[in-house]
Design a protein around this motif. Structure first.
Motif, mmCIF file in Angstrom:
data_model
loop_
_atom_site.group_PDB
_atom_site.id
_atom_site.type_symbol
_atom_site.label_atom_id
_atom_site.label_comp_id
_atom_site.label_asym_id
_atom_site.label_seq_id
_atom_site.Cartn_x
_atom_site.Cartn_y
_atom_site.Cartn_z
ATOM 1 N N ALA A 59 87.609 24.359 52.764
ATOM 2 C CA ALA A 59 86.589 23.315 52.660
ATOM 3 C C ALA A 59 85.580 23.631 51.566
ATOM 4 O O ALA A 59 84.700 22.827 51.289
ATOM 5 N N THR A 60 85.728 24.791 50.946
ATOM 6 C CA THR A 60 84.733 25.223 49.962
ATOM 7 C C THR A 60 85.310 25.404 48.560
ATOM 8 O O THR A 60 84.581 25.754 47.650
ATOM 9 N N GLU A 61 86.595 25.177 48.404
ATOM 10 C CA GLU A 61 87.248 25.327 47.098
ATOM 11 C C GLU A 61 88.182 24.145 46.879
ATOM 12 O O GLU A 61 88.742 23.609 47.825
ATOM 13 N N PRO A 62 88.398 23.754 45.628
ATOM 14 C CA PRO A 62 89.294 22.631 45.359
ATOM 15 C C PRO A 62 90.778 23.007 45.399
ATOM 16 O O PRO A 62 91.635 22.176 45.119
ATOM 17 N N ASN A 63 91.080 24.246 45.755
ATOM 18 C CA ASN A 63 92.475 24.711 45.753
ATOM 19 C C ASN A 63 93.199 24.297 47.029
ATOM 20 O O ASN A 63 92.675 24.427 48.124
ATOM 21 N N ASN A 64 94.432 23.835 46.855
ATOM 22 C CA ASN A 64 95.271 23.505 47.998
ATOM 23 C C ASN A 64 95.947 24.756 48.522
ATOM 24 O O ASN A 64 96.199 25.700 47.784
ATOM 25 N N ARG A 65 96.217 24.733 49.792
ATOM 26 C CA ARG A 65 96.995 25.792 50.441
ATOM 27 C C ARG A 65 98.226 25.112 51.017
ATOM 28 O O ARG A 65 98.789 24.226 50.375
ATOM 29 N N VAL A 66 98.629 25.461 52.196
ATOM 30 C CA VAL A 66 99.723 24.752 52.861
ATOM 31 C C VAL A 66 99.332 23.283 53.020
ATOM 32 O O VAL A 66 100.140 22.380 52.859
ATOM 33 N N GLY A 67 98.048 23.050 53.325
ATOM 34 C CA GLY A 67 97.485 21.702 53.394
ATOM 35 C C GLY A 67 96.549 21.492 52.225
ATOM 36 O O GLY A 67 96.168 22.431 51.531
ATOM 37 N N PRO A 68 96.145 20.244 51.998
ATOM 38 C CA PRO A 68 95.257 19.971 50.866
ATOM 39 C C PRO A 68 93.855 20.528 51.089
ATOM 40 O O PRO A 68 93.428 20.740 52.225
ATOM 41 N N SER A 69 93.139 20.728 49.997
ATOM 42 C CA SER A 69 91.744 21.126 50.084
ATOM 43 C C SER A 69 90.971 20.036 50.812
ATOM 44 O O SER A 69 91.178 18.843 50.584
ATOM 45 N N LEU A 70 90.072 20.444 51.682
ATOM 46 C CA LEU A 70 89.222 19.494 52.403
ATOM 47 C C LEU A 70 87.816 19.443 51.822
ATOM 48 O O LEU A 70 86.931 18.826 52.389
ATOM 49 N N MET A 71 87.646 20.075 50.670
ATOM 50 C CA MET A 71 86.361 20.029 49.994
ATOM 51 C C MET A 71 86.069 18.574 49.603
ATOM 52 O O MET A 71 86.880 17.930 48.945
ATOM 53 N N GLY A 72 84.958 18.040 50.064
ATOM 54 C CA GLY A 72 84.601 16.657 49.758
ATOM 55 C C GLY A 72 85.443 15.618 50.464
ATOM 56 O O GLY A 72 85.532 14.482 50.021
ATOM 57 N N VAL A 73 86.057 15.988 51.588
ATOM 58 C CA VAL A 73 86.975 15.078 52.270
ATOM 59 C C VAL A 73 86.277 13.846 52.849
ATOM 60 O O VAL A 73 86.863 12.764 52.885
ATOM 61 N N ILE A 74 85.043 13.984 53.295
ATOM 62 C CA ILE A 74 84.368 12.842 53.918
ATOM 63 C C ILE A 74 84.064 11.794 52.850
ATOM 64 O O ILE A 74 83.410 12.068 51.857
ATOM 65 N N GLY A 75 84.620 10.621 53.066
ATOM 66 C CA GLY A 75 84.490 9.519 52.123
ATOM 67 C C GLY A 75 85.668 9.404 51.172
ATOM 68 O O GLY A 75 85.744 8.452 50.393
ATOM 69 N N ARG A 76 86.587 10.348 51.245
ATOM 70 C CA ARG A 76 87.747 10.349 50.351
ATOM 71 C C ARG A 76 88.889 9.535 50.959
ATOM 72 O O ARG A 76 89.150 9.636 52.157
ATOM 73 N N PRO A 77 89.592 8.744 50.152
ATOM 74 C CA PRO A 77 90.765 8.040 50.675
ATOM 75 C C PRO A 77 91.821 9.039 51.156
ATOM 76 O O PRO A 77 91.997 10.108 50.576
ATOM 77 N N ALA A 78 92.512 8.677 52.222
ATOM 78 C CA ALA A 78 93.574 9.539 52.756
ATOM 79 C C ALA A 78 94.684 9.681 51.725
ATOM 80 O O ALA A 78 94.977 8.753 50.967
ATOM 81 N N ALA A 79 95.281 10.868 51.685
ATOM 82 C CA ALA A 79 96.419 11.183 50.804
ATOM 83 C C ALA A 79 96.077 10.969 49.331
ATOM 84 O O ALA A 79 96.887 10.448 48.570
ATOM 85 N N SER A 80 94.888 11.410 48.915
ATOM 86 C CA SER A 80 94.454 11.139 47.542
ATOM 87 C C SER A 80 94.230 12.374 46.675
ATOM 88 O O SER A 80 93.804 12.228 45.528
ATOM 89 N N VAL A 81 94.514 13.566 47.185
ATOM 90 C CA VAL A 81 94.394 14.754 46.331
ATOM 91 C C VAL A 81 95.602 14.741 45.400
ATOM 92 O O VAL A 81 96.755 14.819 45.847
ATOM 93 N N ALA A 82 95.331 14.607 44.118
ATOM 94 C CA ALA A 82 96.382 14.346 43.125
ATOM 95 C C ALA A 82 97.475 15.408 43.083
ATOM 96 O O ALA A 82 98.645 15.090 42.912
ATOM 97 N N ASP A 83 97.115 16.659 43.235
ATOM 98 C CA ASP A 83 98.108 17.727 43.067
ATOM 99 C C ASP A 83 98.632 18.267 44.397
ATOM 100 O O ASP A 83 99.063 19.410 44.482
ATOM 101 N N TYR A 84 98.632 17.437 45.435
ATOM 102 C CA TYR A 84 99.161 17.854 46.729
ATOM 103 C C TYR A 84 100.338 16.960 47.106
ATOM 104 O O TYR A 84 100.310 15.754 46.893
ATOM 105 N N SER A 85 101.373 17.558 47.684
ATOM 106 C CA SER A 85 102.576 16.830 48.092
ATOM 107 C C SER A 85 102.463 16.414 49.560
ATOM 108 O O SER A 85 102.775 17.193 50.458
#
Length: 128
Positions: A41-67
């Motif tokens: 929640a504190t870094e823009p890096n994805n792990r097994v799941g996408p980064s949750l940094m800034g997730v509140i207000g973000r459209p679902a499934a919108s982290v560009a570099d996550y599958s």
């Protein structure tokens, strides 16, 4: 006295806040440890799941570099946004909300834990 009751009721309703608004970021950081193996929640890096940094207000499934799973992509394409109400429902039971999601976490059962995690996600720095 009876004339005051409707006014009192209206004041109480207007002053009421959603249950999740009372979360504690510091307690949420502790609960978030359950999520920390797969998310940050504190870094823009994805792990097994996408980064949750800034997730509140973000459209679902919108982290560009996550599958994302097809189920989560479909959920996002329906216009879902990770607001506090949506997160509250999702954190209770991810697979019930998004059937077919890759997320294997069963969910948080305590409403206070959900409120605390959301408070942490809203402002991770407040947990310090």
């Amino acid at each position: 006295m009876l004339r005051l009751l409707p006014s009192l009721f209206i004041c109480l309703c207007l002053g009421a806040t959603p249950g999740h608004a009372g979360g504690d970021a510091k307690a949420g950081a502790a609960v978030f440890r359950k999520c920390g193996a797969c998310h940050t929640a504190t870094e823009p890096n994805n792990r097994v799941g996408p980064s949750l940094m800034g997730v509140i207000g973000r459209p679902a499934a919108s982290v560009a570099d996550y599958s994302y799973s097809e189920a989560m992509k479909a959920f996002g394409s329906q216009g879902h946004v990770w607001d506090e109400a949506t997160l509250s429902e999702y954190l209770l039971s991810p697979k019930a909300m998004v059937g077919g999601t890759k997320m294997s976490f069963v969910g948080l059962k305590k409403p206070q834990d959900i409120a605390d995690v959301i408070a942490y996600l809203r402002d991770p720095a407040a947990a310090r």
